[in-house]
Design a protein around this motif. Structure first.
Motif, PDB file in Angstrom:
ATOM      1  N   THR A   1      35.540  36.816  31.331  1.00  0.00           N
ATOM      2  CA  THR A   1      36.585  37.193  32.292  1.00  0.00           C
ATOM      3  C   THR A   1      36.578  38.702  32.486  1.00  0.00           C
ATOM      4  OG1 THR A   1      38.267  37.528  30.596  1.00  0.00           O
ATOM      5  CG2 THR A   1      38.028  35.274  31.501  1.00  0.00           C
ATOM      6  N   LYS A   2      37.275  39.131  33.510  1.00  0.00           N
ATOM      7  CA  LYS A   2      37.397  40.570  33.761  1.00  0.00           C
ATOM      8  C   LYS A   2      38.083  41.253  32.577  1.00  0.00           C
ATOM      9  CE  LYS A   2      38.736  43.806  37.353  1.00  0.00           C
ATOM     10  NZ  LYS A   2      39.247  43.945  38.711  1.00  0.00           N
ATOM     11  N   GLU A   3      39.075  40.599  31.997  1.00  0.00           N
ATOM     12  CA  GLU A   3      39.792  41.157  30.855  1.00  0.00           C
ATOM     13  C   GLU A   3      38.875  41.274  29.633  1.00  0.00           C
ATOM     14  OE1 GLU A   3      40.942  38.560  32.739  1.00  0.00           O
ATOM     15  OE2 GLU A   3      42.419  39.728  33.864  1.00  0.00           O
ATOM     16  N   GLN A   4      38.038  40.267  29.396  1.00  0.00           N
ATOM     17  CA  GLN A   4      37.092  40.312  28.275  1.00  0.00           C
ATOM     18  C   GLN A   4      36.036  41.391  28.481  1.00  0.00           C
ATOM     19  OE1 GLN A   4      36.017  36.167  28.600  1.00  0.00           O
ATOM     20  NE2 GLN A   4      37.010  35.684  26.642  1.00  0.00           N
ATOM     21  N   LEU A   5      35.566  41.543  29.718  1.00  0.00           N
ATOM     22  CA  LEU A   5      34.596  42.594  30.029  1.00  0.00           C
ATOM     23  C   LEU A   5      35.218  43.963  29.779  1.00  0.00           C
ATOM     24  CD1 LEU A   5      31.808  43.399  31.160  1.00  0.00           C
ATOM     25  CD2 LEU A   5      32.848  43.343  33.444  1.00  0.00           C
ATOM     26  N   ALA A   6      36.443  44.153  30.232  1.00  0.00           N
ATOM     27  CA  ALA A   6      37.135  45.434  30.024  1.00  0.00           C
ATOM     28  C   ALA A   6      37.348  45.706  28.536  1.00  0.00           C
ATOM     29  CB  ALA A   6      38.473  45.441  30.766  1.00  0.00           C
ATOM     30  N   ALA A   7      37.697  44.685  27.773  1.00  0.00           N
ATOM     31  CA  ALA A   7      37.909  44.862  26.332  1.00  0.00           C
ATOM     32  C   ALA A   7      36.599  45.236  25.633  1.00  0.00           C
ATOM     33  CB  ALA A   7      38.495  43.590  25.725  1.00  0.00           C
ATOM     34  N   ALA A   8      35.507  44.608  26.011  1.00  0.00           N
ATOM     35  CA  ALA A   8      34.203  44.931  25.420  1.00  0.00           C
ATOM     36  C   ALA A   8      33.803  46.360  25.770  1.00  0.00           C
ATOM     37  CB  ALA A   8      33.151  43.945  25.902  1.00  0.00           C
ATOM     38  N   HIS A   9      34.048  46.764  27.000  1.00  0.00           N
ATOM     39  CA  HIS A   9      33.730  48.123  27.451  1.00  0.00           C
ATOM     40  C   HIS A   9      34.557  49.142  26.658  1.00  0.00           C
ATOM     41  CE1 HIS A   9      32.079  51.029  30.233  1.00  0.00           C
ATOM     42  NE2 HIS A   9      33.287  51.403  30.634  1.00  0.00           N
ATOM     43  N   ARG A  10      35.828  48.859  26.468  1.00  0.00           N
ATOM     44  CA  ARG A  10      36.697  49.758  25.679  1.00  0.00           C
ATOM     45  C   ARG A  10      36.241  49.838  24.227  1.00  0.00           C
ATOM     46  NH1 ARG A  10      40.731  47.164  28.701  1.00  0.00           N
ATOM     47  NH2 ARG A  10      41.243  45.848  26.909  1.00  0.00           N
ATOM     48  N   ALA A  11      35.780  48.710  23.678  1.00  0.00           N
ATOM     49  CA  ALA A  11      35.286  48.706  22.294  1.00  0.00           C
ATOM     50  C   ALA A  11      34.073  49.618  22.155  1.00  0.00           C
ATOM     51  CB  ALA A  11      34.945  47.282  21.859  1.00  0.00           C
ATOM     52  N   ASP A  12      33.183  49.593  23.142  1.00  0.00           N
ATOM     53  CA  ASP A  12      32.035  50.505  23.141  1.00  0.00           C
ATOM     54  C   ASP A  12      32.501  51.956  23.238  1.00  0.00           C
ATOM     55  OD1 ASP A  12      30.063  48.474  23.084  1.00  0.00           O
ATOM     56  OD2 ASP A  12      30.162  48.260  25.265  1.00  0.00           O
ATOM     57  N   GLN A  13      33.409  52.212  24.169  1.00  0.00           N
ATOM     58  CA  GLN A  13      33.871  53.578  24.382  1.00  0.00           C
ATOM     59  C   GLN A  13      34.611  54.141  23.171  1.00  0.00           C
ATOM     60  OE1 GLN A  13      35.944  52.807  28.104  1.00  0.00           O
ATOM     61  NE2 GLN A  13      34.386  53.999  29.196  1.00  0.00           N
TER      62      GLN A  13
ATOM     63  N   CYS B   1      25.372  46.975  31.631  1.00  0.00           N
ATOM     64  CA  CYS B   1      26.104  48.200  31.303  1.00  0.00           C
ATOM     65  C   CYS B   1      25.222  49.400  31.604  1.00  0.00           C
ATOM     66  CB  CYS B   1      26.476  48.238  29.827  1.00  0.00           C
ATOM     67  SG  CYS B   1      27.477  46.857  29.267  1.00  0.00           S
ATOM     68  N   LEU B   2      25.807  50.412  32.227  1.00  0.00           N
ATOM     69  CA  LEU B   2      25.112  51.659  32.507  1.00  0.00           C
ATOM     70  C   LEU B   2      25.646  52.729  31.578  1.00  0.00           C
ATOM     71  CD1 LEU B   2      23.130  53.223  34.383  1.00  0.00           C
ATOM     72  CD2 LEU B   2      25.131  53.763  35.799  1.00  0.00           C
ATOM     73  N   SER B   3      24.731  53.473  30.959  1.00  0.00           N
ATOM     74  CA  SER B   3      25.158  54.516  30.030  1.00  0.00           C
ATOM     75  C   SER B   3      24.239  55.716  30.094  1.00  0.00           C
ATOM     76  CB  SER B   3      25.166  53.976  28.594  1.00  0.00           C
ATOM     77  OG  SER B   3      23.863  53.584  28.212  1.00  0.00           O
ATOM     78  N   GLU B   4      24.727  56.819  29.540  1.00  0.00           N
ATOM     79  CA  GLU B   4      23.912  57.989  29.245  1.00  0.00           C
ATOM     80  C   GLU B   4      23.845  58.063  27.735  1.00  0.00           C
ATOM     81  OE1 GLU B   4      24.452  61.214  32.800  1.00  0.00           O
ATOM     82  OE2 GLU B   4      25.691  61.437  31.024  1.00  0.00           O
ATOM     83  N   ALA B   5      22.643  58.297  27.213  1.00  0.00           N
ATOM     84  CA  ALA B   5      22.485  58.278  25.761  1.00  0.00           C
ATOM     85  C   ALA B   5      21.230  59.049  25.361  1.00  0.00           C
ATOM     86  CB  ALA B   5      22.384  56.837  25.272  1.00  0.00           C
ATOM     87  N   PRO B   6      21.172  59.440  24.100  1.00  0.00           N
ATOM     88  CA  PRO B   6      19.965  60.118  23.634  1.00  0.00           C
ATOM     89  C   PRO B   6      18.778  59.169  23.483  1.00  0.00           C
ATOM     90  CG  PRO B   6      21.557  59.928  21.848  1.00  0.00           C
ATOM     91  CD  PRO B   6      22.230  59.452  23.103  1.00  0.00           C
TER      92      PRO B   6
END
Length: 83
Positions: free
Chosen positions: A15-27, A51-56
């Motif tokens: 769900t959109k809520e689960q996606l947002a929660a997973a994204h927040r957990a990463d952040q 997921c799009l990110s900037e990383a080393p």
């Protein structure tokens, strides 16, 4: 820093809520590896999350996702972009 697009499979029905929660957990822990997660997209029917990110490194992206509880299936460098 480099950009990466990672892919998570087998996430049918997310769900959109689960996606947002997973994204927040990463952040919440991304700074520990020098990663910055920018955006996330999902196709709940196909069960795919991007997921799009900037990383080393791709390994830094993998470690954050694994620690947050959702290891990626694939991590790809983004070496070309147009807008």
């Amino acid at each position: 820093m480099a950009k990466f697009m990672d892919v998570h499979r087998d996430m049918q029905g997310i769900t959109k809520e689960q996606l947002a929660a997973a994204h927040r957990a990463d952040q919440a822990i991304e700074r520990e590896e020098g990663v910055r997660f920018e955006r996330a997209w999902a196709d709940p029917k196909a069960g795919v999350v991007y997921c799009l990110s900037e990383a080393p490194s791709a390994d830094a992206v993998k470690r954050i996702h694994e620690r947050a509880g959702h290891p990626p299936t694939e991590v790809h460098p983004v070496t070309m972009e147009v807008s």
